[in-house]
Design a protein around this motif. Structure first.
Motif, mmCIF file in Angstrom:
data_model
loop_
_atom_site.group_PDB
_atom_site.id
_atom_site.type_symbol
_atom_site.label_atom_id
_atom_site.label_comp_id
_atom_site.label_asym_id
_atom_site.label_seq_id
_atom_site.Cartn_x
_atom_site.Cartn_y
_atom_site.Cartn_z
ATOM 1 N N GLU A 157 16.818 -94.614 104.514
ATOM 2 C CA GLU A 157 16.003 -93.455 104.864
ATOM 3 C C GLU A 157 14.543 -93.687 104.487
ATOM 4 O O GLU A 157 14.245 -94.258 103.443
ATOM 5 N N PHE A 158 13.637 -93.213 105.340
ATOM 6 C CA PHE A 158 12.205 -93.294 105.038
ATOM 7 C C PHE A 158 11.549 -91.935 105.313
ATOM 8 O O PHE A 158 12.163 -91.047 105.911
ATOM 9 N N SER A 159 10.327 -91.779 104.872
ATOM 10 C CA SER A 159 9.564 -90.515 104.995
ATOM 11 C C SER A 159 10.336 -89.343 104.390
ATOM 12 O O SER A 159 10.214 -88.203 104.860
ATOM 13 N N ARG A 160 11.125 -89.581 103.375
ATOM 14 C CA ARG A 160 11.983 -88.526 102.849
ATOM 15 C C ARG A 160 11.225 -87.518 101.991
ATOM 16 O O ARG A 160 11.769 -86.488 101.628
ATOM 17 N N ASN A 161 9.975 -87.824 101.630
ATOM 18 C CA ASN A 161 9.213 -86.897 100.788
ATOM 19 C C ASN A 161 8.344 -85.934 101.583
ATOM 20 O O ASN A 161 7.540 -85.212 101.009
ATOM 21 N N ILE A 162 8.481 -85.958 102.887
ATOM 22 C CA ILE A 162 7.746 -84.981 103.700
ATOM 23 C C ILE A 162 8.572 -83.698 103.741
ATOM 24 O O ILE A 162 9.756 -83.723 104.067
ATOM 25 N N GLU A 163 7.902 -82.603 103.420
ATOM 26 C CA GLU A 163 8.641 -81.376 103.144
ATOM 27 C C GLU A 163 8.110 -80.213 103.972
ATOM 28 O O GLU A 163 6.891 -80.071 104.149
ATOM 29 N N SER A 164 9.020 -79.376 104.449
ATOM 30 C CA SER A 164 8.597 -78.188 105.209
ATOM 31 C C SER A 164 7.852 -77.225 104.308
ATOM 32 O O SER A 164 8.235 -77.017 103.152
ATOM 33 N N GLY A 165 6.801 -76.620 104.840
ATOM 34 C CA GLY A 165 6.031 -75.647 104.083
ATOM 35 C C GLY A 165 5.897 -74.341 104.850
ATOM 36 O O GLY A 165 6.594 -74.109 105.840
ATOM 37 N N ASN A 166 4.987 -73.536 104.374
ATOM 38 C CA ASN A 166 4.753 -72.227 104.977
ATOM 39 C C ASN A 166 3.261 -72.099 105.288
ATOM 40 O O ASN A 166 2.534 -71.385 104.597
ATOM 41 N N GLY A 199 8.561 -64.084 103.621
ATOM 42 C CA GLY A 199 9.987 -64.403 103.563
ATOM 43 C C GLY A 199 10.337 -65.837 103.877
ATOM 44 O O GLY A 199 11.464 -66.274 103.605
ATOM 45 N N LEU A 200 9.402 -66.598 104.457
ATOM 46 C CA LEU A 200 9.746 -67.971 104.858
ATOM 47 C C LEU A 200 9.961 -68.878 103.644
ATOM 48 O O LEU A 200 10.851 -69.733 103.659
ATOM 49 N N ASP A 201 9.181 -68.686 102.596
ATOM 50 C CA ASP A 201 9.341 -69.538 101.407
ATOM 51 C C ASP A 201 10.770 -69.443 100.865
ATOM 52 O O ASP A 201 11.396 -70.460 100.548
ATOM 53 N N ALA A 202 11.265 -68.224 100.753
ATOM 54 C CA ALA A 202 12.620 -68.038 100.216
ATOM 55 C C ALA A 202 13.663 -68.664 101.132
ATOM 56 O O ALA A 202 14.625 -69.294 100.667
ATOM 57 N N LYS A 203 13.449 -68.534 102.449
ATOM 58 C CA LYS A 203 14.417 -69.103 103.402
ATOM 59 C C LYS A 203 14.408 -70.630 103.329
ATOM 60 O O LYS A 203 15.456 -71.273 103.432
ATOM 61 N N LEU A 204 13.234 -71.203 103.161
ATOM 62 C CA LEU A 204 13.150 -72.666 103.069
ATOM 63 C C LEU A 204 13.824 -73.169 101.792
ATOM 64 O O LEU A 204 14.552 -74.176 101.818
ATOM 65 N N GLU A 205 13.584 -72.471 100.693
ATOM 66 C CA GLU A 205 14.212 -72.883 99.432
ATOM 67 C C GLU A 205 15.730 -72.811 99.548
ATOM 68 O O GLU A 205 16.451 -73.671 99.038
ATOM 69 N N GLN A 206 16.195 -71.779 100.202
ATOM 70 C CA GLN A 206 17.641 -71.620 100.396
ATOM 71 C C GLN A 206 18.197 -72.778 101.227
ATOM 72 O O GLN A 206 19.243 -73.348 100.910
#
Length: 756
Positions: free
Chosen positions: A545-554, A560-567
């Motif tokens: 796997e590569f680019s695994r540290n790219i993370e969805s944000g808000n 409410g999106l932050d909580a949904k992403l964490e979930q």
């Protein structure tokens, strides 16, 4: 007569204002209503001169309060402005901005799709005593002024196909393209050529157009806008909006409304604000280059000064794009970009720029367009890659650049010479080898040594052990084994086709274990986890796997999106819905981008788009095949707004660059795949396949019913329907994916795959 016209004009203006502000209470609107009523009551007794005087005062009051009301406009008010029948439309622009034009592909209702207008137009410039007539292809959605046959600017698939056809004509004739976006979204039907597939084709082709493309956005709704908005310069009307979804659609999703339910005005207003869809929002985020100021409360057909401004800016933008890729440009480019010159009233028409491009300028144009979109939305996701890993990645990429150059460019160019030299050297070595090995062979024969023992052992083994009845039949998948959590449940599962096909109930451990989730009677495919594919399709322990540290944000700070992403991150252990990795299939290296339905429905935002692009770039650099495995995707992540929808052109451009470099881009759909991704970087692949029981389309049944009023059959998005429409090229059994993928790797793709 003149008095009556002026009175009617004021009535229309008041009605327009009331339509824009809806049911909101506003003291300024009430004052206008009151003043107009007072005048109408006194009108009968007043003389003509008094009427004229009072009307002038009333008109001044309207103008003053309209400017005041302008400051009260909310994002949703602007949505109502661009949807109003009095809003300027493309026909108005053709009449007032261009000097001459001829409509192509039909007229009014006698048209293959009246909501898409094409026109060959001219702009005439007079510079230094000479007259220059410069042709341009004008393309855009047409809403008209309330004409029903225009379908509100919602273009059908064949309308977008018509637009693409004339874009290619413009490219052949080497003339610029001006596109005008007036659409709430595309008409979501799958009839040939298909809404999603046609938008994907448009994006793919626009990415490589070798003529300047200038876009003006008034109402930019999602994929319908993207179908003609991939441009070198994008300007937006100040009262326009550009969004991934309409405020009403976002409210329906946020409010989790069921069929027939309506969102409250407050919720719709809130979504319009949170989506950050206005011109100013989009300019700040970098998705439009400039904003074109409109008159107070929006441009209407009688605002001729606005048309003059639009003409100037369209010409200026076309000149700038052309000069940026041409050699001779210095003084003209400086004058065009000079604010001082603008203040002095220097018009764009006072400078002549030839709009046709040379072959080298065309190459620069396409490359600059790619770079321009590649830079977009880079701040809309999180990259938590440590510095050491980033440095390592940079060094790795540098190594692959050098390696690829020697292996694929230098070696191939000099392949004949090098292979000739190597053959000569090999011949010489063989002679020397035979000369020195002859005495050794003579001594070995004398010693009588022979490996008769090994031959006997092999013969004994073949006679005493069981053999495979067919070559390769002893191998199950890639040798590894994955147990689905569903297979651990002690229950009977009924096939949904039991009533029609007489399927018997299956025990879950059998169905989701030995049968790989496939009904043994009718072949219906039950949903399996994405891990099943990782363990059964690719060679064992070959995944990196590569680019695994790219993370969805808000990026829009959507409530409410932050909580949904964490979930979602806690549930899946992933940082976004896209996983990218290298793997092997029967020893053939490949790069894979996988969209996982388990993470927010597989929706695509800035992080997913960035990972997809990096995967395509990696595949191009390493000359590996590129596979997009879509476990499931619900479309673009609406909470990211335009940061999400811009991934459609971005990823498509990366895919095009990879395919043009000679690679193999193959898409495999599983479960449900809808909307933006299918209408762009997935749907543009020449090789699309689907697992049986998959559903593919542009919009779900509820959205189609809501937007078109059409009732579609239950199997409308079924993969067999997709196959009959030509949207996919084959249907695969889940148990044969590994074999079929390997077959595809050996038989499809471009010229630069190293293993063939």
């Amino acid at each position: 007569m003149d008095i009556e016209k002026r009175i009617q004009g004021l009535r229309d203006r008041l009605q327009y204002i009331q339509d824009i502000f809806g049911a909101k209470e506003n003291a300024n609107i009430q004052l206008l209503q009151s003043k107009l009523n007072d005048f109408l009551e006194r009108e009968q007794t007043a003389s003509q001169s008094e009427k004229s005087k009072q009307l002038s005062a009333l008109e001044d009051l309207f103008e003053f309060l309209e400017r005041k009301l302008e400051r009260d406009l909310t994002p949703m008010d602007k949505v109502r402005i661009v949807r109003h029948p009095q809003r300027i439309c493309l026909k108005d622009i053709l009449e007032n901005v261009y000097d001459n034009y001829t409509e192509l592909g039909g007229q009014d209702e006698y048209n293959i799709d009246p909501s898409m207008i094409i026109a060959r137009a001219y702009i005439t410039r007079r510079v230094g005593g000479k007259v220059y007539n410069q042709p341009v292809m004008v393309i855009g959605q047409e809403k008209g002024h309330g004409q029903e046959f225009r379908n509100g600017g919602s273009v059908k698939p064949w309308g977008n196909a018509k637009a693409l056809h004339y874009m290619k004509v413009a490219e052949t004739e080497n003339i610029p393209i001006h596109t005008y976006v007036f659409t709430p979204g595309a008409f979501p039907i799958e009839d040939n050529p298909g809404a999603a597939q046609q938008i994907a084709r448009n994006l793919y082709e626009m990415a490589g157009l070798t003529v300047p493309v200038i876009t003006c956005i008034s109402e930019g709704g999602s994929g319908g806008a993207e179908a003609i908005a991939l441009a070198d310069h994008r300007m937006m009307f100040s009262h326009g909006y550009y969004s991934v979804i309409s405020p009403e659609g976002a409210a329906a999703i946020e409010g989790r409304l069921r069929s027939g339910e309506r969102a409250t005005p407050e919720l719709i207003e809130s979504c319009a604000r949170k989506l950050k869809m206005t011109a100013e929002d989009n300019r700040v985020m970098g998705y439009v280059d400039q904003i074109l100021g409109e008159p107070a409360l929006g441009a209407r057909p009688n605002h001729y000064d606005f048309f003059k401004l639009l003409r100037q800016e369209v010409i200026r933008a076309t000149d700038s794009v052309v000069l940026n890729v041409k050699g001779w440009r210095f003084f003209r480019a400086m004058t065009l970009s000079s604010r001082r010159a603008r203040k002095k009233g220097k018009s764009a028409e006072d400078i002549y720029v030839r709009w046709s491009l040379s072959s080298r300028a065309k190459e620069r144009l396409v490359w600059r367009r790619y770079q321009r979109f590649r830079r977009m939305s880079l701040k809309a996701y999180m990259d938590v890659t440590p510095f050491s890993e980033r440095a390592n990645n940079v060094l790795g990429e540098l190594w692959w650049d050098i390696y690829s150059f020697f292996k694929y460019d230098f070696m191939r160019k000099h392949q004949k010479k090098i292979s000739g030299v190597m053959e000569e050297i090999g011949g010489e070595i063989q002679v020397v080898k035979d000369k020195f090995s002859a005495p050794l062979e003579w001594m070995r024969k004398l010693a009588g040594a022979g490996s008769t023992e090994a031959v006997v052992t092999e013969t004994e083994k073949s006679l005493t052990e069981l053999s495979c009845w067919d070559e390769g039949s002893c191998e199950l998948g890639n040798g590894s084994y994955y147990v689905s959590p569903q297979a651990r449940e002690d229950r009977a599962v009924t096939c949904p086709n039991a009533a029609t096909h007489g399927c018997v109930d299956l025990w879950a451990p059998d169905l989701f274990g030995d049968f790989a989730g496939v009904c043994s009677t009718c072949g219906h495919h039950f949903r399996m986890e994405y891990q099943w594919y990782l363990h059964n399709v690719f060679d064992q322990e070959s995944i990196y796997e590569f680019s695994r540290n790219i993370e969805s944000g808000n990026p829009l700070s959507f409530d409410g999106l932050d909580a949904k992403l964490e979930q979602a991150k806690a549930k899946t252990g992933k940082k976004c819905a896209c996983t990218t990795f290298e793997a092997r299939i029967h020893g053939v290296n490949c790069v894979v981008a996988m969209l996982m339905a388990d993470f927010r429905g597989g929706s695509v935002g800035a992080a997913e788009g960035e990972k997809f692009i990096r995967a395509a770039e990696r595949a191009r650099k390493k000359h590996y095949p590129f596979i997009a495995y879509v476990h499931g995707t619900a479309g673009i992540r609406i909470q990211e707004g335009v940061n999400g929808v811009i991934q459609m052109p971005r990823c498509t451009m990366a895919v095009r660059r990879y395919i043009e470099a000679g690679g193999l881009y193959l898409v495999l759909y599983d479960t449900n795949s809808y909307a933006g991704p299918v209408a762009s970087f997935l749907g543009c692949s020449p090789y699309q396949f689907a697992v049986r029981s998959a559903n593919i389309g542009f919009a779900g049944r509820g959205v189609i019913k809501e937007t078109t009023g059409l009732d579609i059959p239950p199997n409308y998005h079924d993969v067999h329907q997709a196959l009959s429409r030509g949207h996919v090229q084959g249907i695969w059994d889940r148990r044969e994916i590994r074999k079929n993928l390997h077959q595809a790797l050996l038989t499809m793709g471009g010229r630069n795959l190293y293993y063939r």
